[in-house]
Design a protein around this motif. Structure first.
Motif, PDB file in Angstrom:
ATOM      1  N   VAL A  60       0.842  -1.207   0.000  1.00 49.91           N
ATOM      2  CA  VAL A  60       0.000   0.000   0.000  1.00 49.91           C
ATOM      3  C   VAL A  60       0.875   1.254   0.000  1.00 49.91           C
ATOM      4  O   VAL A  60       0.599   2.217  -0.727  1.00 49.91           O
ATOM      5  N   LEU A  61       1.938   1.241   0.783  1.00 44.87           N
ATOM      6  CA  LEU A  61       2.838   2.397   0.806  1.00 44.87           C
ATOM      7  C   LEU A  61       3.500   2.613  -0.562  1.00 44.87           C
ATOM      8  O   LEU A  61       3.644   3.757  -1.011  1.00 44.87           O
ATOM      9  N   ARG A  62       3.881   1.528  -1.219  1.00 45.54           N
ATOM     10  CA  ARG A  62       4.465   1.663  -2.563  1.00 45.54           C
ATOM     11  C   ARG A  62       3.449   2.243  -3.537  1.00 45.54           C
ATOM     12  O   ARG A  62       3.799   3.036  -4.430  1.00 45.54           O
ATOM     13  N   LEU A  63       2.202   1.880  -3.356  1.00 52.07           N
ATOM     14  CA  LEU A  63       1.130   2.408  -4.187  1.00 52.07           C
ATOM     15  C   LEU A  63       1.071   3.929  -4.076  1.00 52.07           C
ATOM     16  O   LEU A  63       0.964   4.651  -5.083  1.00 52.07           O
ATOM     17  N   LEU A  64       1.184   4.433  -2.851  1.00 53.65           N
ATOM     18  CA  LEU A  64       1.144   5.881  -2.623  1.00 53.65           C
ATOM     19  C   LEU A  64       2.406   6.555  -3.140  1.00 53.65           C
ATOM     20  O   LEU A  64       2.357   7.646  -3.707  1.00 53.65           O
ATOM     21  N   GLN A  65       3.543   5.917  -2.917  1.00 54.44           N
ATOM     22  CA  GLN A  65       4.818   6.509  -3.344  1.00 54.44           C
ATOM     23  C   GLN A  65       4.918   6.612  -4.863  1.00 54.44           C
ATOM     24  O   GLN A  65       5.491   7.564  -5.381  1.00 54.44           O
ATOM     25  N   ASN A  66       4.334   5.650  -5.572  1.00 56.94           N
ATOM     26  CA  ASN A  66       4.350   5.697  -7.039  1.00 56.94           C
ATOM     27  C   ASN A  66       3.450   6.796  -7.577  1.00 56.94           C
ATOM     28  O   ASN A  66       3.738   7.383  -8.627  1.00 56.94           O
ATOM     29  N   GLY A  67       2.339   7.054  -6.884  1.00 58.60           N
ATOM     30  CA  GLY A  67       1.496   8.197  -7.212  1.00 58.60           C
ATOM     31  C   GLY A  67       0.806   8.178  -8.556  1.00 58.60           C
ATOM     32  O   GLY A  67       0.598   9.236  -9.149  1.00 58.60           O
ATOM     33  N   ALA A  92      -4.544  -0.200  -7.866  1.00 56.91           N
ATOM     34  CA  ALA A  92      -5.121  -0.808  -6.673  1.00 56.91           C
ATOM     35  C   ALA A  92      -4.281  -1.987  -6.211  1.00 56.91           C
ATOM     36  O   ALA A  92      -3.540  -2.594  -6.989  1.00 56.91           O
ATOM     37  N   VAL A  93      -4.398  -2.307  -4.927  1.00 59.84           N
ATOM     38  CA  VAL A  93      -3.756  -3.470  -4.326  1.00 59.84           C
ATOM     39  C   VAL A  93      -4.834  -4.285  -3.637  1.00 59.84           C
ATOM     40  O   VAL A  93      -5.585  -3.751  -2.813  1.00 59.84           O
ATOM     41  N   MET A  94      -4.941  -5.551  -3.985  1.00 56.39           N
ATOM     42  CA  MET A  94      -5.873  -6.440  -3.302  1.00 56.39           C
ATOM     43  C   MET A  94      -5.341  -6.747  -1.902  1.00 56.39           C
ATOM     44  O   MET A  94      -4.169  -7.076  -1.734  1.00 56.39           O
ATOM     45  N   LEU A  95      -6.229  -6.680  -0.913  1.00 54.08           N
ATOM     46  CA  LEU A  95      -5.849  -6.947   0.473  1.00 54.08           C
ATOM     47  C   LEU A  95      -6.702  -8.081   1.033  1.00 54.08           C
ATOM     48  O   LEU A  95      -7.759  -8.402   0.483  1.00 54.08           O
ATOM     49  N   PRO A  96      -6.263  -8.695   2.142  1.00 49.00           N
ATOM     50  CA  PRO A  96      -7.067  -9.769   2.751  1.00 49.00           C
ATOM     51  C   PRO A  96      -8.425  -9.248   3.211  1.00 49.00           C
ATOM     52  O   PRO A  96      -8.653  -8.040   3.320  1.00 49.00           O
ATOM     53  N   GLY A  97      -9.308 -10.182   3.537  1.00 48.52           N
ATOM     54  CA  GLY A  97     -10.620  -9.793   4.051  1.00 48.52           C
ATOM     55  C   GLY A  97     -11.533  -9.184   3.016  1.00 48.52           C
ATOM     56  O   GLY A  97     -12.390  -8.365   3.330  1.00 48.52           O
ATOM     57  N   LYS A  98     -11.339  -9.554   1.716  1.00 52.45           N
ATOM     58  CA  LYS A  98     -12.175  -9.074   0.611  1.00 52.45           C
ATOM     59  C   LYS A  98     -12.132  -7.554   0.482  1.00 52.45           C
ATOM     60  O   LYS A  98     -13.117  -6.897   0.180  1.00 52.45           O
ATOM     61  N   THR A  99     -10.962  -6.972   0.745  1.00 51.76           N
ATOM     62  CA  THR A  99     -10.786  -5.528   0.659  1.00 51.76           C
ATOM     63  C   THR A  99      -9.730  -5.188  -0.390  1.00 51.76           C
ATOM     64  O   THR A  99      -9.044  -6.065  -0.912  1.00 51.76           O
ATOM     65  N   ALA A 100      -9.615  -3.906  -0.659  1.00 48.03           N
ATOM     66  CA  ALA A 100      -8.587  -3.413  -1.579  1.00 48.03           C
ATOM     67  C   ALA A 100      -8.200  -2.008  -1.165  1.00 48.03           C
ATOM     68  O   ALA A 100      -8.957  -1.307  -0.478  1.00 48.03           O
ATOM     69  N   ALA A 101      -7.016  -1.589  -1.584  1.00 48.31           N
ATOM     70  CA  ALA A 101      -6.559  -0.213  -1.399  1.00 48.31           C
ATOM     71  C   ALA A 101      -6.302   0.359  -2.784  1.00 48.31           C
ATOM     72  O   ALA A 101      -5.799  -0.342  -3.667  1.00 48.31           O
ATOM     73  N   ALA A 102      -6.641   1.620  -2.978  1.00 51.35           N
ATOM     74  CA  ALA A 102      -6.428   2.254  -4.285  1.00 51.35           C
ATOM     75  C   ALA A 102      -5.915   3.669  -4.088  1.00 51.35           C
ATOM     76  O   ALA A 102      -6.226   4.338  -3.083  1.00 51.35           O
ATOM     77  N   TYR A 103      -5.106   4.115  -5.057  1.00 48.67           N
ATOM     78  CA  TYR A 103      -4.642   5.492  -5.089  1.00 48.67           C
ATOM     79  C   TYR A 103      -5.356   6.195  -6.238  1.00 48.67           C
ATOM     80  O   TYR A 103      -5.379   5.710  -7.369  1.00 48.67           O
ATOM     81  N   SER A 104      -5.963   7.338  -5.947  1.00 44.39           N
ATOM     82  CA  SER A 104      -6.656   8.084  -6.992  1.00 44.39           C
ATOM     83  C   SER A 104      -6.591   9.571  -6.679  1.00 44.39           C
ATOM     84  O   SER A 104      -7.080  10.023  -5.637  1.00 44.39           O
ATOM     85  N   GLY A 109     -11.345  -0.107   1.215  1.00 45.59           N
ATOM     86  CA  GLY A 109     -12.704  -0.577   1.417  1.00 45.59           C
ATOM     87  C   GLY A 109     -12.926  -1.898   0.719  1.00 45.59           C
ATOM     88  O   GLY A 109     -11.985  -2.553   0.260  1.00 45.59           O
ATOM     89  N   ALA A 110     -14.190  -2.307   0.646  1.00 42.41           N
ATOM     90  CA  ALA A 110     -14.539  -3.555  -0.041  1.00 42.41           C
ATOM     91  C   ALA A 110     -14.166  -3.452  -1.515  1.00 42.41           C
ATOM     92  O   ALA A 110     -14.231  -2.377  -2.108  1.00 42.41           O
ATOM     93  N   ARG A 111     -13.789  -4.569  -2.100  1.00 44.68           N
ATOM     94  CA  ARG A 111     -13.317  -4.557  -3.482  1.00 44.68           C
ATOM     95  C   ARG A 111     -14.375  -4.024  -4.447  1.00 44.68           C
ATOM     96  O   ARG A 111     -14.066  -3.247  -5.357  1.00 44.68           O
ATOM     97  N   ALA A 112     -15.633  -4.434  -4.275  1.00 44.41           N
ATOM     98  CA  ALA A 112     -16.693  -3.974  -5.173  1.00 44.41           C
ATOM     99  C   ALA A 112     -16.856  -2.464  -5.093  1.00 44.41           C
ATOM    100  O   ALA A 112     -17.025  -1.787  -6.115  1.00 44.41           O
ATOM    101  N   ASP A 113     -16.801  -1.909  -3.890  1.00 43.73           N
ATOM    102  CA  ASP A 113     -16.934  -0.459  -3.718  1.00 43.73           C
ATOM    103  C   ASP A 113     -15.732   0.271  -4.315  1.00 43.73           C
ATOM    104  O   ASP A 113     -15.861   1.382  -4.832  1.00 43.73           O
ATOM    105  N   MET A 114     -14.555  -0.352  -4.249  1.00 41.42           N
ATOM    106  CA  MET A 114     -13.354   0.252  -4.816  1.00 41.42           C
ATOM    107  C   MET A 114     -13.462   0.359  -6.334  1.00 41.42           C
ATOM    108  O   MET A 114     -13.078   1.364  -6.941  1.00 41.42           O
ATOM    109  N   GLU A 115     -13.998  -0.678  -6.956  1.00 46.90           N
ATOM    110  CA  GLU A 115     -14.152  -0.668  -8.408  1.00 46.90           C
ATOM    111  C   GLU A 115     -15.108   0.440  -8.849  1.00 46.90           C
ATOM    112  O   GLU A 115     -14.889   1.107  -9.866  1.00 46.90           O
ATOM    113  N   LYS A 116     -16.158   0.652  -8.073  1.00 46.95           N
ATOM    114  CA  LYS A 116     -17.104   1.727  -8.394  1.00 46.95           C
ATOM    115  C   LYS A 116     -16.412   3.081  -8.326  1.00 46.95           C
ATOM    116  O   LYS A 116     -16.638   3.948  -9.167  1.00 46.95           O
TER     117      LYS A 116
END
Length: 466
Positions: free
Chosen positions: A286-293, A298-310, A317-324
């Protein structure tokens, strides 16, 4: 009153307030029972039998019941099947027994309306815990070990040595049972207790138990400090964006990493499915995601979640909500999704920008190859795979070929029009291309050993293979 008896009674009174009502082992129960008149304690005892030791365990339960009856204490015995639970949940027997034990303990505490759950963890247990966490690569939260009090859980003997507890039993003429599973060095904690800790004491520091206990206290102090500032940052800068949590990336990266990593964990914990765990590599991703800018990644995370930089913000949040969110931000044609390999065991579905899905799974044997399914040795995936378009430096080892080449050269050799190259969706491990989706997959140089990574395209309309 003997010296050992006096010390245990003092330790208990130091932490357990007068009038408390609590539950749980021989020296601890006897010591709290002695203080009932002076401190007004009300005690109940529960014994959890794990279904692992047969008649021996039933004898221990009967011993505990008799011990309590002699002192007029309420007693309950609960039976669980740790072995069956371990198989069903994919856990070690140690972890399964612990989960079931605490489930039964807390249920009994709630039934009684008790103020505290008391356990007889001592200084040796703390030293073992710190070593286990160290071997796992834990941070200060793990190295902090157990605390004397964690909410309603109380460990009043945590700074008492095992030898002092045995001396207490001797002075009070108390007999106690020996759990034979504590001698089984197949269990990690037992190997630490019987092999690693004695070796460290003999070769490096005879006071290793005390030293590790001090390490735990110092780590816990440092962890509390970092957690305080992470909670403060979270309260000031993390906000809700619909069903997602968002935070300014620049602000987060400007913080000490001890704070930023904990903020990421706090955000994830609010959205993750119960029972999932976020590892060190997930947070670094996740930190690399932010540093790349680069927006839309997005990065898939455990627990059916994801992190995204935008556009300068981190979203979790939840993967489905992230895609939206990414679609609303105008990134529907962008795909740059990282999936940690350890998360693929139960299967991971990735929604693709042009429709359809990519399903990632792990198999014990090689699966059939087709236009919509690629299979490579899991070892080629490394720690993570990425679903993305091409980058400079990408290399491809086409299945059935004699060696690898630049992806650009592969496209040229196969007369792929320049206008189509940037739109080709890839599954990669670093700069190595594992699959040009829907087309050719990678091969491998050496005889594979172990499991296989299976990558399958699914039609977006009917959910079936194309």
């Amino acid at each position: 009153m003997g010296k050992a008896v006096n010390k245990l009674l003092k330790e208990i009174k130091k932490y357990l307030p007068p009038g408390a009502r609590g539950a749980d082992s021989v020296a601890l129960t006897d010591a709290v029972w002695q203080l009932c008149g002076e401190c007004g304690y009300k005690i109940a005892v529960i014994h959890v039998e794990h279904g692992l030791r047969g008649e021996e365990a039933l004898r221990d339960a009967a011993f505990t019941e008799k011990f309590c009856a002699e002192r007029g204490l309420n007693f309950a015995c609960r039976h669980v099947k740790a072995g069956d639970y371990a198989k069903a949940e994919g856990l070690s027997v140690e972890d399964a027994a612990r989960k079931l034990r605490y489930r039964e303990l807390w249920q009994y505490v709630d039934e009684l309306g008790a103020d505290f759950l008391l356990t007889a963890h001592h200084a040796g247990d703390q030293a073992e815990t710190v070593l286990m966490q160290l071997l796992r690569g834990s941070g200060t939260a793990g190295l902090g070990g157990m605390q004397v009090q964690s909410g309603r859980l109380m460990r009043p003997l945590l700074f008492v040595q095992r030898s002092e507890i045995e001396a207490y039993c001797h002075e009070r003429n108390l007999s106690f049972c020996h759990d034979s599973t504590n001698d089984d060095v197949r269990y990690t904690r037992n190997r630490i207790r019987k092999k690693l800790l004695p070796y460290l004491q003999q070769q490096f520091n005879q006071q290793m138990v005390t030293a590790l206990g001090q390490t735990a206290q110092l780590a816990a102090i440092d962890n509390d400090f970092a957690c305080y500032h992470a909670q403060k940052f979270y309260g000031e800068y993390v906000t809700a964006n619909g069903k997602l949590l968002e935070c300014g990336a620049e602000k987060l990266l400007a913080e000490f990493e001890a704070v930023s990593t904990r903020v990421i964990r706090l955000m994830w914990e609010q959205k993750a499915a119960p029972g999932s765990e976020l590892g060190f590599e997930h947070i670094k991703a996740v930190l690399r995601l932010l540093q790349n800018g680069s927006s839309g990644k997005a990065v898939m995370l455990p627990g059916k979640t994801a992190a995204a930089y935008s556009y300068g913000k981190l979203y979790i949040g939840a993967r489905a909500d992230m895609e939206k969110l990414l679609n609303c931000e105008g990134n529907s044609g962008v795909c740059d999704i990282t999936v940690m390999t350890e998360n693929i065991a139960d299967g991971v579905t990735v929604n693709l920008p042009e429709g359809g899905k990519l399903f990632l799974s792990i198999a014990d044997t090689q699966q059939p190859l087709s236009k919509t399914q690629a299979v490579v040795p899991l070892e080629l995936a490394g720690e993570a795979v990425c679903i993305r378009t091409r980058r400079d430096g990408d290399r491809f080892y086409p299945y059935g070929s004699m060696g690898s080449k630049k992806l650009k050269d592969y496209f040229i050799d196969n007369k792929v029009p320049r206008a189509e190259r940037d739109g080709k969706l890839l599954v990669t491990a670093g700069s190595n291309v594992l699959w040009i989706t829907g087309e050719r997959q990678a091969g491998w140089k050496h005889e594979p050993a172990g499991k296989w990574l299976v990558m399958r395209l699914i039609n977006g309309k009917d959910g079936q293979n194309d």
